[in-house]
Design a protein around this motif. Structure first.
Motif, PDB file in Angstrom:
ATOM      1  N   LEU A  62     -36.183  34.481 -19.545  1.00 58.70           N
ATOM      2  CA  LEU A  62     -37.333  33.654 -19.185  1.00 58.70           C
ATOM      3  C   LEU A  62     -37.943  33.012 -20.444  1.00 58.70           C
ATOM      4  O   LEU A  62     -38.283  31.823 -20.458  1.00 58.70           O
ATOM      5  N   THR A  63     -38.053  33.811 -21.489  1.00 57.02           N
ATOM      6  CA  THR A  63     -38.588  33.300 -22.751  1.00 57.02           C
ATOM      7  C   THR A  63     -37.712  32.178 -23.300  1.00 57.02           C
ATOM      8  O   THR A  63     -38.204  31.125 -23.712  1.00 57.02           O
ATOM      9  N   ALA A  64     -36.394  32.410 -23.254  1.00 54.82           N
ATOM     10  CA  ALA A  64     -35.463  31.393 -23.757  1.00 54.82           C
ATOM     11  C   ALA A  64     -35.554  30.135 -22.910  1.00 54.82           C
ATOM     12  O   ALA A  64     -35.532  29.016 -23.430  1.00 54.82           O
ATOM     13  N   PHE A  65     -35.687  30.316 -21.604  1.00 51.60           N
ATOM     14  CA  PHE A  65     -35.836  29.155 -20.727  1.00 51.60           C
ATOM     15  C   PHE A  65     -37.109  28.385 -21.091  1.00 51.60           C
ATOM     16  O   PHE A  65     -37.105  27.153 -21.151  1.00 51.60           O
ATOM     17  N   GLY A  66     -38.196  29.147 -21.341  1.00 53.29           N
ATOM     18  CA  GLY A  66     -39.456  28.513 -21.719  1.00 53.29           C
ATOM     19  C   GLY A  66     -39.284  27.637 -22.945  1.00 53.29           C
ATOM     20  O   GLY A  66     -39.853  26.548 -23.041  1.00 53.29           O
ATOM     21  N   PHE A  96     -37.564  21.007 -24.499  1.00 49.38           N
ATOM     22  CA  PHE A  96     -36.588  20.016 -24.949  1.00 49.38           C
ATOM     23  C   PHE A  96     -35.936  19.262 -23.796  1.00 49.38           C
ATOM     24  O   PHE A  96     -35.107  18.403 -24.009  1.00 49.38           O
ATOM     25  N   ASN A  97     -36.271  19.652 -22.572  1.00 57.39           N
ATOM     26  CA  ASN A  97     -35.674  19.017 -21.405  1.00 57.39           C
ATOM     27  C   ASN A  97     -36.776  18.790 -20.378  1.00 57.39           C
ATOM     28  O   ASN A  97     -37.862  19.334 -20.504  1.00 57.39           O
ATOM     29  N   ASP A  98     -36.449  18.016 -19.366  1.00 55.47           N
ATOM     30  CA  ASP A  98     -37.406  17.831 -18.289  1.00 55.47           C
ATOM     31  C   ASP A  98     -37.535  19.162 -17.554  1.00 55.47           C
ATOM     32  O   ASP A  98     -36.606  19.603 -16.874  1.00 55.47           O
ATOM     33  N   LEU A 118     -34.953  21.191 -14.915  1.00 53.49           N
ATOM     34  CA  LEU A 118     -34.049  21.987 -15.748  1.00 53.49           C
ATOM     35  C   LEU A 118     -33.412  23.154 -14.985  1.00 53.49           C
ATOM     36  O   LEU A 118     -32.199  23.367 -15.111  1.00 53.49           O
ATOM     37  N   PRO A 119     -34.178  23.930 -14.175  1.00 54.22           N
ATOM     38  CA  PRO A 119     -33.539  25.069 -13.498  1.00 54.22           C
ATOM     39  C   PRO A 119     -32.347  24.654 -12.656  1.00 54.22           C
ATOM     40  O   PRO A 119     -31.271  25.254 -12.765  1.00 54.22           O
ATOM     41  N   SER A 120     -32.504  23.589 -11.857  1.00 48.74           N
ATOM     42  CA  SER A 120     -31.394  23.189 -10.990  1.00 48.74           C
ATOM     43  C   SER A 120     -30.247  22.629 -11.823  1.00 48.74           C
ATOM     44  O   SER A 120     -29.076  22.853 -11.526  1.00 48.74           O
ATOM     45  N   ALA A 121     -30.605  21.921 -12.906  1.00 48.24           N
ATOM     46  CA  ALA A 121     -29.551  21.384 -13.779  1.00 48.24           C
ATOM     47  C   ALA A 121     -28.755  22.519 -14.417  1.00 48.24           C
ATOM     48  O   ALA A 121     -27.536  22.444 -14.563  1.00 48.24           O
ATOM     49  N   ALA A 130     -25.211  20.837 -14.878  1.00 45.65           N
ATOM     50  CA  ALA A 130     -25.470  19.466 -15.322  1.00 45.65           C
ATOM     51  C   ALA A 130     -26.322  19.420 -16.582  1.00 45.65           C
ATOM     52  O   ALA A 130     -26.468  18.363 -17.193  1.00 45.65           O
ATOM     53  N   ALA A 131     -26.898  20.550 -16.992  1.00 44.68           N
ATOM     54  CA  ALA A 131     -27.767  20.557 -18.169  1.00 44.68           C
ATOM     55  C   ALA A 131     -26.943  20.332 -19.427  1.00 44.68           C
ATOM     56  O   ALA A 131     -25.743  20.626 -19.448  1.00 44.68           O
ATOM     57  N   PRO A 132     -27.557  19.766 -20.459  1.00 44.80           N
ATOM     58  CA  PRO A 132     -26.804  19.549 -21.700  1.00 44.80           C
ATOM     59  C   PRO A 132     -26.360  20.870 -22.316  1.00 44.80           C
ATOM     60  O   PRO A 132     -27.004  21.908 -22.129  1.00 44.80           O
ATOM     61  N   LEU A 133     -25.265  20.785 -23.053  1.00 43.11           N
ATOM     62  CA  LEU A 133     -24.696  21.981 -23.678  1.00 43.11           C
ATOM     63  C   LEU A 133     -25.735  22.684 -24.547  1.00 43.11           C
ATOM     64  O   LEU A 133     -25.813  23.904 -24.592  1.00 43.11           O
ATOM     65  N   GLY A 134     -26.554  21.879 -25.234  1.00 45.02           N
ATOM     66  CA  GLY A 134     -27.575  22.451 -26.109  1.00 45.02           C
ATOM     67  C   GLY A 134     -28.516  23.367 -25.364  1.00 45.02           C
ATOM     68  O   GLY A 134     -28.964  24.385 -25.896  1.00 45.02           O
ATOM     69  N   ALA A 135     -28.823  23.045 -24.101  1.00 47.23           N
ATOM     70  CA  ALA A 135     -29.734  23.885 -23.318  1.00 47.23           C
ATOM     71  C   ALA A 135     -29.115  25.253 -23.083  1.00 47.23           C
ATOM     72  O   ALA A 135     -29.770  26.286 -23.238  1.00 47.23           O
ATOM     73  N   TYR A 136     -27.817  25.252 -22.731  1.00 48.39           N
ATOM     74  CA  TYR A 136     -27.148  26.543 -22.509  1.00 48.39           C
ATOM     75  C   TYR A 136     -27.094  27.342 -23.801  1.00 48.39           C
ATOM     76  O   TYR A 136     -27.352  28.544 -23.833  1.00 48.39           O
ATOM     77  N   LEU A 137     -26.754  26.656 -24.891  1.00 48.55           N
ATOM     78  CA  LEU A 137     -26.663  27.342 -26.187  1.00 48.55           C
ATOM     79  C   LEU A 137     -28.010  27.926 -26.571  1.00 48.55           C
ATOM     80  O   LEU A 137     -28.106  29.089 -26.971  1.00 48.55           O
ATOM     81  N   ALA A 138     -29.066  27.098 -26.447  1.00 51.73           N
ATOM     82  CA  ALA A 138     -30.398  27.551 -26.846  1.00 51.73           C
ATOM     83  C   ALA A 138     -30.816  28.744 -26.006  1.00 51.73           C
ATOM     84  O   ALA A 138     -31.327  29.746 -26.530  1.00 51.73           O
TER      85      ALA A 138
END
Lengths: 481, 289
Positions: A154-158, A163-165, A169-172, A177-185
């Motif tokens: 949850l913290t990481a998602f926060g 950095f994303n809409d 973001l949750p559905s992406a 569909a979310a950018p690779l950076g979001a998964y990495l982060a």
């Protein structure tokens, strides 16, 4: 066999703190909880706040748009070249931190540091699991890591939400569909959050963080620190309840009187102060690096002092050295000292520079760069053309169309490689992403080209209002005559 | 001498060695260190076996995985080509005139075209495509020897100029040094130079070279020097002089003309790349609709 002097480092080591420190109620616990809630709310809620910027721009109040290389904060938009403003913010933060430390000791560590806030949050959740399922039960042993991991993710998602809409973001993330950076982060921050707040906890403060290390340089004799009032605490002894009156005999009374005479201090060595400490230090050993100055031991001790009907404040926030002063009351803090005044002035200066920087941010970025290979192009009717790479970006609230003209070259005509053709001026529609780059051709009519180099100015104006948005001084080359 | 015993002060074992009454506590390296050390060995041996690791007298040990950096590069470029294949297919399917109207396709073509241009064309025409006076024509001006529409540029790139193929751009100018007398050539050159001077439009006909031009040059270059793109006869009434605009340069060109050559690229580059080049050259500033 010779005797060997051994420095026993092992027994000097503090006993490890309780797996989960005990809870405590009191003034500082209340303050700490309130600050923690406020900071957590700021962290988790901010990305969800909306801010209307018009149709083509994101409506997230705070958004780090990394692909677009821009940062939106409410009505402001920052570009990479505004970095000096960030330097101002960092300088302001540093001096505010120094100032707060000079006044009230390690309040940053004790109340606002993310490590402290998140460790506190994890302690609370772990305690909750134990209360719900019982201490050490299989259920609580299963529930705790689940809760920890859930909190970490949850913290990481926060974080990723900055950095994303955030709403999409949750559905992406789920649909891939979310950018690779979001998964990495989210992956990396989940891991580090778990590692720091669930596993390492106070070890970060004790062994990793540099901040406690330079406390000594920032604290002075006027800074507030957590103190143990040694003069009234020592020697420590067990509080003995007075016997019922009819049970008293002379020997017992004498023994009791004698024991008091032997001089027990106010500290009854109940270890409450140690057991509530998030870093597990014993404050009675004096000011030490492990103390983050959160004041939970103050609350704990005051609780105990109230129970044994002794005055509060055996452990209290006070200046260093007050443990020898022999006063029950805390000394008044000297707020106005050369050091605090200097920090206040520096903060003011940093804030002022930042404010000036923000008001003076350029809203239009114009770049007209001559293409020097070849320096000019001879056209068949005798006119001479120069090619420029033209880049325009803006952060104005509204701009549909710009008009570009060149000054300093008689009879110049302008044209874009992919855009429109004009005579003295050429118009250009600004796209939704508010930036454009194209090849700009400026042509001097036959006989009008300079011999060699001439200065020209490329001026960009708003097609609607006619206001000048930007101008660039550059050169126009012609064949030497 | 070598008897392990427990040290009374620390409770640790000693190494069992004693020198003049001094004993050493047994403090072995930590297990994690030892394990890491062993793991590095295991890794090193594994690497030695699996990957190319050492040279033999004539070759090198190839490793069980058969990995090589050359192969990896080939795979990477193959992947890149696969990723582009959709664009390349679209590029081939779209009529030449319509490529530039498609914003995304144009960007793709220009990016690929620039790379291909720098690799294949910049050697003569220059990185900025400005050409070189006396040698190679500029590609960013508005003068085209063989036409400046996308279809013209495409044909020129494919078949080249004076490169021997059936469809190559072919034109030849006789060397008038063998036909005319030197003073006649000089007079013709003077007349040719006057063609691009608008102020002499009325008086030009009285020049001594006028009749010579009419007889010898006008058939290809046109009565007013307007040239012919179909025949590959350059315009003489404009301000662009590939082989120089001085009187000497024009006399030389009339007497013993230079005629440039350009290779046909259809046998060297694939059609998609040629199309990218076409779009790139066409957008440099001189492209015609």
């Amino acid at each position: 066999m010779a005797t060997t002097a051994v420095i026993d480092t092992v027994s000097q080591r503090r006993p490890a703190r309780l797996p989960i420190p005990q809870t405590v109620r009191g003034r500082y616990r209340t303050i700490k909880t309130a600050i923690a809630w406020a900071l957590l709310a700021f962290y988790f809620i901010t990305p969800w706040l909306r801010w209307d910027r018009g149709p083509s721009l994101p409506d997230q109040a705070v958004l780090f748009d990394l692909p677009g290389r821009r940062l939106f904060v409410l009505g402001l938009e920052f570009w990479p070249q505004d970095l000096p403003i960030a330097v101002g913010a960092l300088v302001l933060g540093a001096f505010a931190l120094f100032g707060a430390t000079a006044l009230a000791g390690r309040v940053w560590c004790g109340f606002t540091c993310p490590q402290t806030v998140w460790t506190d949050l994890f302690f609370t959740v772990e305690r909750f699991c134990e209360r719900l399922f019982g201490k050490g039960t299989l259920l609580s042993r299963i529930a705790k890591p689940i809760a920890q991991i859930a909190l970490a993710v949850l913290t990481a998602f926060g974080f990723a939400a900055f950095f994303n809409d955030a709403p999409s973001l949750p559905s992406a993330l789920v649909t891939g569909a979310a950018p690779l950076g979001a998964y990495l982060a989210i992956g990396i921050l989940s891991l580090t959050t778990w590692l720091f707040a669930a596993y390492a906890k106070e070890r970060i403060c004790l062994h990793m963080c540099p901040w406690p290390r330079f406390q000594a340089a920032l604290l002075d004799k006027d800074s507030l620190v957590v103190t143990y009032q040694r003069w009234r605490g020592e020697p420590r002894g067990k509080k003995k309840a007075a016997l019922r009156l009819e049970l008293n005999d002379l020997t017992a009374l004498i023994r009791e009187a004698a024991s008091f005479e032997a001089g027990r201090g106010d500290c009854i060595d109940c270890m409450r102060c140690v057991n509530v400490c998030p870093t597990g230090v014993d404050i009675r050993d004096g000011l030490q690096m492990g103390c983050i100055g959160c004041g939970l031991c103050v609350d704990a001790c005051n609780e105990v002092m109230a129970k044994i009907e002794r005055p509060a404040g055996l452990i209290r926030f006070d200046v260093e050295g007050s443990d020898r002063a022999g006063s029950l009351k805390q000394e008044a803090v000297r707020l106005l000292r050369p050091k605090t005044l200097l920090y206040a002035m520096l903060c003011l200066f940093a804030f002022g520079s930042m404010a000036v920087g923000i008001t003076r941010m350029e809203s239009v970025l114009l770049d007209v760069e001559p293409q020097r290979n070849p320096p000019f192009v001879q056209l068949s009717d005798g006119s001479v053309r120069n090619d420029f790479s033209f880049r325009l970006a803006h952060r104005l609230p509204h701009l549909d169309r710009v008009v570009i003209r060149a000054e300093g070259l008689a009879g110049a005509s302008l044209r874009f490689a992919t855009g429109e053709t004009g005579q003295e001026t050429v118009a250009l529609a600004m796209p939704g992403n508010r930036r454009i780059s194209d090849r700009l051709f400026i042509t001097a009519a036959p006989g009008q080209a300079p011999s060699g180099r001439a200065s020209i100015r490329v001026i960009v104006t708003d097609a609607e209002s006619g206001a000048t948005l930007g101008e660039v001084e550059t050169y126009f080359w012609g064949p030497a005559r | 001498m070598s008897k392990q015993e427990r040290d009374p002060l620390t409770g640790q074992l000693t190494t069992g060695h004693e020198w003049d009454g001094i004993k050493e506590l047994r403090t072995p390296i930590p297990n994690w260190w030892l394990i890491t050390f062993v793991v590095t060995w295991v890794f090193a041996i594994g690497y030695l076996v699996l990957y190319p690791s050492f040279a033999t007298t004539k070759d090198y040990a190839r490793g069980l995985l058969g990995w090589s950096s050359t192969k990896e590069l080939a795979e990477a470029t193959g992947r890149a080509r696969d990723q582009q294949s959709a664009w390349r297919t679209q590029l081939l399917a779209t009529p030449l005139e319509k490529i530039e109207a498609n914003e995304e396709l144009r960007r793709f073509a220009m990016a690929g075209g620039q790379a291909a241009f720098n690799e294949n064309c910049a050697g003569c025409h220059g990185v900025g495509a400005g050409g070189q006076i006396g040698q190679f024509p500029s590609l960013i001006d508005d003068d085209w020897l063989w036409g400046g529409k996308v279809t013209d540029i495409h044909a020129t790139i494919r078949h080249g100029i004076r490169d021997g193929g059936d469809e190559t751009r072919l034109s030849a100018m006789p060397a008038f040094g063998e036909i005319l007398k030197p003073e006649e050539i000089a007079a013709t050159a003077d007349f040719v130079l006057s063609l691009s001077d608008r102020s002499r439009d009325a008086t030009r006909a009285s020049l001594p070279g006028a009749a010579l031009y009419e007889t010898n040059c006008a058939a290809c270059h046109g009565a007013k020097g307007e040239g012919s793109r179909d025949g590959g006869a350059p315009r003489l009434d404009d301000a662009i002089w590939l082989y120089g605009s001085s009187r000497e340069a024009v006399i030389r060109q009339v007497a013993d003309p230079k005629m440039g050559q350009m290779p046909a690229w259809q046998s060297r580059l694939d059609e998609a790349t040629i199309r990218m080049l076409t779009v790139y050259v066409h957008t440099l500033g001189g492209g015609e609709k």
